[in-house]
Design an enzyme around this catalytic site. Structure first.
Site: not given
Length: 404
Positions: A196, A350, A380
């Site tokens: 991320s 995501d 995600h």
């Protein structure tokens, strides 16, 4: 005695009632705002995790409103409470590299050759996350890949704005490279990894080190659902997954603004795409465009976004979004073609999916070898939950297996 007993009962009643209202409010918010597509892996578990996170955020907001602590401090406090203790297969030590906290995981099993080295940058939107939140993941990578893993506890926004996190990760990595002999690591086998926001930092650090002749060349970079640009929050994946936990489209833009300058007052302009002048958008359209995304990723619905101009005032506050150290997708080809072999993991559900797809294309167009793994039923944050007891996801474990 009777009065004390009565007060205790009243206190417990109020506490229970407040807890019930909190949970009911979180459930209502979830079902009113979250979208769980049919293809998501184990949707009930995802709903439970999201409701827990909403409840935590609400309590943090209440504490902030009554002046006890900030919401972000409360969330970080809860994240940092988990401790795992010793590991039978790893030596674990906390150190500082150039004043940056790091945690080193080193296999106990003797090796006939030097170890692989992995610099790991945690996710959390540059605002949360810590050495503790990714402890299980780092331990697993160290054990399964028989590598020395260095997890970096970089400074967080909004207290520490860009480029603080990037500088911490870069300085820690350079320190490790210059002192590689102390950790039994092969200088030809150093990998940079992050998930991320950590994937963003890993990409930025990899680009910075690509042209350094005074340091060992990186063996690879591993980018786990990275966020790599802040020019366009209307790409197909942002539209399709705008309300899919654990990262809403609005939250992705909010975190980027918090990292940039600690101020989300221009959130609506960023979401609408009127934070960058049209000439800037056209300049980077060759790299940041839905035209570069395979058609199969637009099937679930995509509406082309009209190019909007912006005011000078808004642009001045966010113009650093054009810096590659903040948005690595915008780096020049001269930098991209020097990058090491890359592994990119994306998830279908995501908002950051298309950032990964666009970077994959850029790397391949510049002759960089890319291994791409796409979790068709992933969302995600799924990798971090690979080993979260009863809230773990089989897709998360599958993704981790492909990483190590």
């Amino acid at each position: 005695m009777a009065v004390a007993y009565t007060l205790l009962v009243l206190f417990l009643a109020v506490f229970v009632a407040g807890f019930i209202l909190l949970v009911m409010g979180a459930i209502n918010f979830h079902f009113s705002n979250a979208e769980i597509p049919p293809g998501v892996n184990q949707p009930v578990k995802l709903r439970i995790i999201h409701i827990i996170l909403i409840s935590r955020a609400v309590v943090g907001r209440i504490l902030e409103n009554i002046g006890i602590c900030s919401q972000v401090s409360f969330v970080r406090y809860l994240q940092g409470r988990k401790t795992l203790g010793a590991d039978p297969k790893l030596f674990i030590k906390d150190l500082c590299f150039e004043k940056v906290p790091v945690r080193i995981y080193q296999p106990k099993v003797p090796s006939a050759s030097q170890w692989r080295g992995v610099m790991f940058f945690h996710g959390g939107g540059w605002v949360s996350g810590s050495l503790e939140t990714h402890e299980k993941l780092c331990r697993s990578i160290a054990r399964e890949s028989e590598s020395v893993v260095v997890s970096v506890g970089y400074r967080l926004a909004p207290e520490h704005k860009y480029p603080a996190a990037y500088e911490d990760c870069l300085n820690a990595t350079i320190h490790f490279m210059k002192n590689i002999e102390h950790y039994g690591v092969d200088p030809a086998r150093i990998i940079i990894c992050g998930d991320s926001a950590g994937g963003n930092l890993a990409a930025a650090v990899s680009q910075t080190l690509a042209g350094r002749s005074d340091l060992p060349r990186l063996r690879a970079q591993i980018l786990i659902y990275p966020g790599l640009q802040a020019l366009d929050f209307n790409l197909p994946s942002y539209q399709q997954n705008r309300g899919v936990p654990l990262l809403f489209r609005e939250c992705a833009a909010f975190f980027a603004l918090q990292y940039l300058n600690g101020d989300a007052s221009n959130l609506e302009e960023v979401l609408e795409g009127c934070h960058m002048p049209i000439d800037i958008k056209l300049k980077y359209r060759k790299w940041v465009s839905p035209d570069n995304i395979p058609e199969k990723f637009k099937i679930r619905g995509y509406k082309p976004h009209v190019l909007l101009d912006c005011t000078t005032e808004v642009y001045e506050t966010v113009k650093r979004f054009c810096e590659p150290n903040l948005c690595p997708l915008l780096a020049e080809d001269a930098v991209i073609h020097q990058l090491p072999e890359s592994f990119i993991l994306t998830c279908e559900y995501d908002v950051l999916r298309d950032d990964g797809l666009l970077y994959k294309k850029r790397l391949e167009d510049n002759g960089v070898r890319v291994t791409w793994y796409h979790l068709e039923d992933g969302f995600h944050g799924i990798i971090s939950s690979f080993n979260s007891d009863w809230l773990s996801f089989s897709s998360g474990k599958r993704g981790l297996d492909n990483i190590v």
